[in-house]
Design an enzyme around this catalytic site. Structure first.
Site: not given
Ligand code: 5GP
Ligand code: ZN
Length: 139
Positions: A31-32, A87, A94, A100-102
């Site tokens: 995750d970035i 999420n 989300q 996606h799975f964290h």
């Molecule tokens: P969500 O809130 O949709 O469950 O989580 C999205 C996740 O994607 C966030 O933790 C965010 O930091 C990560 N993310 C968003 N854009 C990028 C990207 O361009 N590269 C990477 N590696 N992670 C990303």
């Protein structure tokens, strides 16, 4: 739909990512904006908006990856715990509409939530919602 999806672009290599694992149907990368170091994401390579759309056959390949990666992250950063977070839709947090799975390593002093405050529910409340769920449970 998928043309503008950041995660589809990551799978195709059009946006750089720190790749951790790749199989026929699954891609994993850091995750970035990690909650803690080692926080990674596990995604189906194909675009599905939420978990509802991911075919069971792909989940059957993806979930063992989540488990393997969790074990590796846990040891790699000497974590004390691991959250698997997934999420769906804005109300649940989300932000990226590619399911996606964290995998999030946790530490007892990291200051993040460890439990959600539950509401009280009567046995009748529980039974009422149980009936609704059972009526809609897909075979
Ligand atoms: P969500 O809130 O949709 O469950 O989580 C999205 C996740 O994607 C966030 O933790 C965010 O930091 C990560 N993310 C968003 N854009 C990028 C990207 O361009 N590269 C990477 N590696 N992670 C990303
Ligand atoms: Zn996508």
């Amino acid at each position: 739909m998928t043309a503008d999806c950041i995660f589809c672009k990551i799978v195709k290599g059009e946006i750089p990512s720190t790749r951790i694992l790749e199989t026929d149907e699954v891609y994993s990368f850091l995750d970035i904006n990690p909650i803690n170091p080692g926080h990674l994401l596990v995604i189906p390579k194909k675009h599905f908006n939420t978990i509802f759309e991911i075919p069971d056959s792909i989940l059957a390949e993806l979930m063992p990856c989540v488990k393997r990666l969790s074990k590796a992250v846990y040891r790699a950063v000497s974590a004390e715990g691991i959250n698997i977070v997934q999420n769906n839709y804005r109300a649940a947090g989300q932000l990226i509409d590619h399911a996606h799975f964290h995998v999030i390593p946790r530490f007892s002093n990291d200051g993040f939530l460890t439990s959600w405050p539950g509401k009280t529910a009567s046995p009748e409340d529980l039974n009422r919602v149980k009936e609704k769920i059972l009526n809609l449970l897909e075979k």
